[in-house]
Design a protein around this motif. Sequence first.
Motif, short mmCIF file in Angstrom:
data_model
loop_
_atom_site.label_atom_id
_atom_site.label_comp_id
_atom_site.label_asym_id
_atom_site.label_seq_id
_atom_site.Cartn_x
_atom_site.Cartn_y
_atom_site.Cartn_z
N MET A 1 0.86 -1.07 -0.03
CA MET A 1 0.08 -0.11 0.22
C MET A 1 0.92 1.27 0.00
O MET A 1 2.03 1.41 0.72
N ASN A 2 0.38 2.16 -0.82
CA ASN A 2 1.18 3.60 -0.56
C ASN A 2 0.16 4.38 0.21
O ASN A 2 -1.19 4.59 -0.05
N LEU A 3 0.80 5.11 1.00
CA LEU A 3 -0.19 6.07 1.90
C LEU A 3 0.67 7.59 1.74
O LEU A 3 1.80 7.66 2.05
N ILE A 4 -0.13 8.25 1.21
CA ILE A 4 0.55 9.76 0.80
C ILE A 4 -0.25 10.68 1.80
O ILE A 4 -1.43 10.95 1.77
N ASP A 90 -2.84 -2.42 5.44
CA ASP A 90 -3.27 -3.22 4.05
C ASP A 90 -4.15 -2.23 3.17
O ASP A 90 -4.09 -2.66 1.77
N GLY A 91 -4.55 -1.07 3.63
CA GLY A 91 -5.10 -0.24 2.74
C GLY A 91 -6.42 -0.65 2.12
O GLY A 91 -7.00 -1.62 1.93
N THR A 95 -3.48 2.63 -3.22
CA THR A 95 -2.78 4.22 -3.03
C THR A 95 -3.91 5.01 -2.45
O THR A 95 -5.00 5.03 -2.74
N VAL A 96 -3.64 5.49 -1.23
CA VAL A 96 -4.48 6.50 -0.35
C VAL A 96 -3.85 7.53 -0.17
O VAL A 96 -2.84 7.72 0.40
N GLY A 136 9.78 -11.40 3.92
CA GLY A 136 10.02 -12.43 5.01
C GLY A 136 8.90 -12.58 5.97
O GLY A 136 9.47 -12.84 7.21
N GLY A 137 7.88 -12.22 5.97
CA GLY A 137 6.78 -12.30 6.81
C GLY A 137 6.86 -10.95 7.83
O GLY A 137 5.70 -10.96 8.64
N ASP A 138 7.72 -10.05 7.47
CA ASP A 138 7.55 -8.92 8.37
C ASP A 138 7.38 -7.58 7.64
O ASP A 138 7.57 -7.39 6.46
N GLY A 139 6.46 -6.63 8.26
CA GLY A 139 6.09 -5.62 7.75
C GLY A 139 7.20 -4.38 7.79
O GLY A 139 7.90 -4.34 8.72
N HIS A 140 7.29 -3.83 6.52
CA HIS A 140 8.42 -2.86 6.64
C HIS A 140 7.60 -1.63 5.81
O HIS A 140 6.76 -1.54 5.13
N VAL A 141 8.18 -0.27 6.43
CA VAL A 141 7.72 0.88 5.85
C VAL A 141 8.96 1.67 5.01
O VAL A 141 10.05 1.62 5.58
N VAL A 142 8.55 2.03 3.89
CA VAL A 142 9.52 2.87 3.01
C VAL A 142 9.10 4.37 2.81
O VAL A 142 7.92 4.43 2.59
N LEU A 143 9.83 5.14 3.13
CA LEU A 143 9.64 6.58 2.71
C LEU A 143 10.04 6.73 1.32
O LEU A 143 11.35 6.72 0.97
#
Length: 152
Positions: A1-4, A90-91, A95-96, A136-143
């Motif tokens: 998901m993209n969160l802007i 999950d969104g 894109t939101v 790998g089953g882990d959630g990540h946040v990318v800026l």
Amino acid sequence: MNLILWRHAEAEDQASSDLARQLTPRGRKQAQGIAKWLKSRIDDDAVLLASPATRTIQTAEAFGDRYSVIDALAPGNGAQAVLDAAGWPDGIAETVVVIGHQPTLGRVAALLVTGHEAEWSIKKSGIWWFQGRTRGGDGHVVLRAVINPDLL
């Protein structure tokens, strides 16, 4: 998901109520510049969510008429209310775009980057673009991007 996260553009200081404050001519120009930048980078099925404040609605209108007004995004609501409205991580869509206010959006940005709310500042009509993903089953946040209207 993209969160802007998109902070509303420059608004007048005084109005009959805080929710009634409108964009200044400079604010309209800021919103149009950011909207143009976003339109060239996000898909047509992106969901735009705006606070019920006049200034956020006017900022969203620079993008077009396909936005929804969400009471949970009103000034004074917390970071979690923004994340819940967008359905993070999950969104509610791929894109939101959330058009909202300080200090809430800054708190959301801090929470996503550090895991803790803090008093971070987002400039008027600035955006912070985050992408959530699982590896790998882990959630990540990318800026992905931070853009301010004076950089366009």
